[in-house]
Design a protein around this motif. Sequence first.
Motif, mmCIF file in Angstrom:
data_model
loop_
_atom_site.group_PDB
_atom_site.id
_atom_site.type_symbol
_atom_site.label_atom_id
_atom_site.label_comp_id
_atom_site.label_asym_id
_atom_site.label_seq_id
_atom_site.Cartn_x
_atom_site.Cartn_y
_atom_site.Cartn_z
ATOM 1 N N HIS A 117 26.971 25.249 2.344
ATOM 2 C CA HIS A 117 28.030 25.536 3.319
ATOM 3 C C HIS A 117 29.313 25.965 2.635
ATOM 4 O O HIS A 117 30.009 26.860 3.098
ATOM 5 C CB HIS A 117 28.260 24.323 4.218
ATOM 6 N N HIS A 118 29.578 25.334 1.509
ATOM 7 C CA HIS A 118 30.786 25.716 0.765
ATOM 8 C C HIS A 118 30.769 27.207 0.435
ATOM 9 O O HIS A 118 31.732 27.931 0.706
ATOM 10 C CB HIS A 118 30.875 24.890 -0.514
ATOM 11 N N TYR A 119 29.652 27.662 -0.128
ATOM 12 C CA TYR A 119 29.614 29.071 -0.527
ATOM 13 C C TYR A 119 29.462 29.999 0.671
ATOM 14 O O TYR A 119 29.986 31.105 0.675
ATOM 15 C CB TYR A 119 28.514 29.311 -1.571
ATOM 16 N N GLN A 120 28.776 29.541 1.677
ATOM 17 C CA GLN A 120 28.656 30.394 2.871
ATOM 18 C C GLN A 120 30.032 30.599 3.506
ATOM 19 O O GLN A 120 30.350 31.682 3.989
ATOM 20 C CB GLN A 120 27.685 29.766 3.873
ATOM 21 N N ARG A 121 30.832 29.539 3.488
ATOM 22 C CA ARG A 121 32.178 29.698 4.065
ATOM 23 C C ARG A 121 33.062 30.533 3.159
ATOM 24 O O ARG A 121 33.950 31.231 3.609
ATOM 25 C CB ARG A 121 32.818 28.323 4.281
ATOM 26 N N ARG A 122 32.782 30.411 1.877
ATOM 27 C CA ARG A 122 33.651 31.105 0.930
ATOM 28 C C ARG A 122 33.410 32.623 0.913
ATOM 29 O O ARG A 122 34.350 33.410 1.029
ATOM 30 C CB ARG A 122 33.396 30.549 -0.464
ATOM 31 N N PHE A 123 32.149 33.020 0.735
ATOM 32 C CA PHE A 123 31.871 34.458 0.627
ATOM 33 C C PHE A 123 31.699 35.054 2.014
ATOM 34 O O PHE A 123 30.652 34.949 2.625
ATOM 35 C CB PHE A 123 30.604 34.701 -0.206
ATOM 36 N N ARG A 124 32.728 35.693 2.488
ATOM 37 C CA ARG A 124 32.672 36.259 3.835
ATOM 38 C C ARG A 124 32.150 37.695 3.822
ATOM 39 O O ARG A 124 31.763 38.242 4.842
ATOM 40 C CB ARG A 124 34.063 36.207 4.507
ATOM 41 N N HIS A 125 32.239 38.307 2.663
ATOM 42 C CA HIS A 125 31.726 39.679 2.548
ATOM 43 C C HIS A 125 30.825 39.762 1.321
ATOM 44 O O HIS A 125 31.255 39.481 0.210
ATOM 45 C CB HIS A 125 32.879 40.680 2.440
ATOM 46 N N ILE A 126 29.588 40.118 1.555
ATOM 47 C CA ILE A 126 28.626 40.228 0.455
ATOM 48 C C ILE A 126 28.160 41.681 0.391
ATOM 49 O O ILE A 126 27.632 42.212 1.366
ATOM 50 C CB ILE A 126 27.425 39.287 0.684
ATOM 51 N N LEU A 127 28.403 42.323 -0.746
ATOM 52 C CA LEU A 127 28.106 43.755 -0.859
ATOM 53 C C LEU A 127 27.078 43.981 -1.966
ATOM 54 O O LEU A 127 27.209 43.418 -3.055
ATOM 55 C CB LEU A 127 29.388 44.542 -1.150
ATOM 56 N N THR A 128 26.064 44.759 -1.690
ATOM 57 C CA THR A 128 24.994 44.984 -2.675
ATOM 58 C C THR A 128 24.772 46.474 -2.918
ATOM 59 O O THR A 128 24.517 47.229 -1.978
ATOM 60 C CB THR A 128 23.654 44.403 -2.166
ATOM 61 N N GLN B 156 38.723 36.046 -3.641
ATOM 62 C CA GLN B 156 37.722 34.996 -3.870
ATOM 63 C C GLN B 156 36.630 34.995 -2.804
ATOM 64 O O GLN B 156 35.603 34.355 -2.970
ATOM 65 C CB GLN B 156 38.373 33.606 -3.889
ATOM 66 N N GLY B 157 36.890 35.690 -1.713
ATOM 67 C CA GLY B 157 35.932 35.667 -0.611
ATOM 68 C C GLY B 157 34.901 36.778 -0.673
ATOM 69 O O GLY B 157 34.111 36.947 0.251
ATOM 70 N N VAL B 158 34.931 37.537 -1.763
ATOM 71 C CA VAL B 158 34.022 38.679 -1.882
ATOM 72 C C VAL B 158 32.956 38.398 -2.934
ATOM 73 O O VAL B 158 33.247 37.855 -3.998
ATOM 74 C CB VAL B 158 34.816 39.942 -2.316
ATOM 75 N N LEU B 159 31.734 38.745 -2.629
ATOM 76 C CA LEU B 159 30.674 38.687 -3.634
ATOM 77 C C LEU B 159 30.028 40.075 -3.685
ATOM 78 O O LEU B 159 29.576 40.590 -2.657
ATOM 79 C CB LEU B 159 29.627 37.642 -3.243
ATOM 80 N N ALA B 160 30.023 40.676 -4.868
ATOM 81 C CA ALA B 160 29.433 42.013 -4.975
ATOM 82 C C ALA B 160 28.344 42.026 -6.044
ATOM 83 O O ALA B 160 28.551 41.544 -7.157
ATOM 84 C CB ALA B 160 30.503 43.048 -5.312
ATOM 85 N N VAL B 161 27.195 42.556 -5.686
ATOM 86 C CA VAL B 161 26.062 42.581 -6.619
ATOM 87 C C VAL B 161 25.819 44.008 -7.098
ATOM 88 O O VAL B 161 25.668 44.935 -6.286
ATOM 89 C CB VAL B 161 24.772 42.084 -5.936
ATOM 90 N N THR B 162 25.771 44.174 -8.394
ATOM 91 C CA THR B 162 25.491 45.491 -8.973
ATOM 92 C C THR B 162 24.169 45.415 -9.730
ATOM 93 O O THR B 162 23.616 44.337 -9.892
ATOM 94 C CB THR B 162 26.585 45.912 -9.965
ATOM 95 N N PHE B 163 23.716 46.536 -10.224
ATOM 96 C CA PHE B 163 22.398 46.514 -10.848
ATOM 97 C C PHE B 163 22.443 46.247 -12.350
ATOM 98 O O PHE B 163 21.532 45.680 -12.918
ATOM 99 C CB PHE B 163 21.667 47.820 -10.571
ATOM 100 N N THR B 164 23.513 46.695 -12.995
ATOM 101 C CA THR B 164 23.623 46.452 -14.436
ATOM 102 C C THR B 164 25.004 45.884 -14.751
ATOM 103 O O THR B 164 25.933 46.013 -13.953
ATOM 104 C CB THR B 164 23.478 47.746 -15.253
#
Length: 734
Positions: free
Chosen positions: A205-216, A53-61
């Motif tokens: 703050h909620h989301y900043q604390r939640r997503f500790r790793h953001i990958l693009t 739940q702590g990961v946010l990953a952005v893809t192009f499609t």
Amino acid sequence: MTDLIATLNEEQARAVTLPAQHALILAGAGSGKTRVLTTRIAWLIQTGQVTPQGVLAVTFTNKAAKEMQARLAAMLPVNPKAMWIGTFHGLCNRLLRAHHREAGLPQLFQILDSADQLAAIKRLLKTLNVDDEKFPPRELQHFINGQKEQGVRAAAVDAFDDFTRRRVALYAEYEAQCQREAVVDFPELLLRTYELLSRNEPLRHHYQRRFRHILTDEFQDTNKLQYQWLKLLAGGEEGEAPACLFCVGDDDQSIYRFRGAEVGNMLAFEREFKVPNVIRLEQNYRSCGNILDAANAIIANNTQRLGKELWTDRGEGEPIRVYEAFTDGDEARWLVDEVQALVRDGMLRSDIAILYRANALSRGLEHQLFSAGVSYRVYGGLRFFERQEVKHALAYLRLIANPDDDTAFARVVNFPTRGIGARSLEALQDAARTYNSSLYATVSHLSGKPRASIGAFVQLIETLRNATASLPLPEAVDHVLDQSGLRAHYESQKEKDGRERLENLDEIISAATNFVAESEAPEPDVAHPLLADFLAHASLEAGDHQADATDDAVQLMTVHAAKGLEFDAVFLCGLEEGLFPHENSLMETDGLEEERRLMYVAVTRARQRLYVSLAQSRMLHGQTRYNMRSRFLEEIPEALTKWLTPRTSGGQMQARPAYFTPSPAAPRRPAVAARAPGRDLGGLRIGQNVRHARFGVGVIVAAEGSGSDARVHINFGAQGVKWLLLSVAKLDPV
Ligand SMILES: Nc1ncnc2c1ncn2[C@@H]1O[C@H](COP(=O)(O)OP(=O)(O)OP(=O)(O)O)[C@@H](O)[C@H]1O
Ligand SMILES: [Mg+2]
């Protein structure tokens, strides 16, 4: 897990196992960027540094997001669907649904795609009685989206002149209309989320604390707002540690600058976040040596580069096969034969891709694939006969063939707009129900204003029917495109899209020409007996035979849509000056360099086999063009290629020799705009720079006709692309 890392090379493994810090992976095509990004997510989770739940990953499609989820599911016992992996739009949509109230939206807000958005803007202009000649809807759409992508609301636009002030006022009205109707367009998804998070501190703050790793992934193609959005989510306010940003990209594959993508985001990121880890990957695992060498050689011609090289240990592999066809029809037939041969040799159809620079090229290819019974799938774009403008044109033809076709009637009765109001149409529909007759036939029962306005449309169709009765089919189509007002309508839309639609309209003439040539039509081949058959052919080609995702189908797409993907065999067709590089790019260095990056993307999609093809003459947009071989083809070192046809001298292409007998499917009669090939360009040649007294310096991109009829197609950059008669225009070579 250690197994997974064991299969990586040293640099890749280092990237995957970096400490929890910011990182930028800057590397060329096929070097494993996407694989590294996916493996890093798995590694972070497996080593307990973050929860899924702590990961946010952005893809192009969306396709890339699904692939990433599938790979993660194979590596870890997690439900990847529950993870935040998606495109910017997809992720924003999810955030807005979850916090719709805070974002000022009803839960069931609707999303407007680009076509819906345009329709909404048109409706707005009409309600406000705004002259859409002065404010063409498509330009307004472009303006609004451009502002939103810069993160600028109507109230915040700096307007220094009246025209801009009017546009901004319309932008504000549009915002109000969307809000009233609870609809959200694509750039709004991002901007709305950005504003929500920047205003709402607890939520942020909620989301900043939640997503500790953001990958693009594909970071080189992020625009300004997307980068701001990432920065906002990463946080790091008030002494809190920011999330770790892990961005991967390749400046050589930045192909959306025309839409506001900023490759400078990579440098800005490195600077602003003082990124301690910048990793370059140089080994390519995708392509054989020859393909890679070709890609390296091509991109080396660009000047604006961060600079990097790629190598492979896979051996040189097969040469790049080059096929120079006489006509586009020959090219398509050869291509389909070759595809079938590959399939016979055991290659899966889905491992074969056919790539082209512009959508208009797909029609001829689709037609050949369809005729040969090869299943295929077109990605990221509608099939030719399903495109809106093509359907509009066919609707006119359908009404000529059969006035009782109510669907066709409803589609075009007020398109292009002829001031027929919704009330009049309602009255017509009611009357049609009462008289139990078709809409067309009911018009005579109407009275008053509806009768006058809709009656004029019926009259138009009658006139079209009479005028086309004795014309050959392609000319009949040409006539309808003109007299219906469709051409003028799309001509008035100056944005890229409008041009493409115009090109597609002209492509129907090519389709009709080919249809006549193939249909063993009795002489004289006048339009009407053939029209119904042609329409049936069009709807058949549109509906059936579209393989679904699970089918083993050949993949057709534009080069833009192929970014990030790979295939065993890639056919890259239409390698002609004016097509690829596209004629609109020829005048500016930036434009040409973006085209070259696109070429680099195309070439690096291939694993084992790369075919490049071109045609000496190509029927496109209803005209036969004789283009020069693409400079990009010339940029591939000859030693890497194998010519399947005799290699011509380069420079200006040879006209088809007189002894060449047309193959059965080639047009038997010249198309409307086609002229005989023997050209005398008065000492000029295609590709040459010339000066014109009024338009300035331009480059000749195509030519047709001969003697006093010879015309040249010249790209004058900002002055536009013009056809000029050689005998009239004074052109000086420069
Ligand atoms: N260390 C490795 N060993 C074997 N195969 C690898 C390795 N690294 C990557 N690959 C394979 O190489 C191919 C290209 O990898 P990937 O798609 O991740 O590259 P990329 O850098 O993202 O390419 P693009 O720039 O086109 O997006 C994939 O098939 C991937 O599985
Ligand atoms: Mg990738």
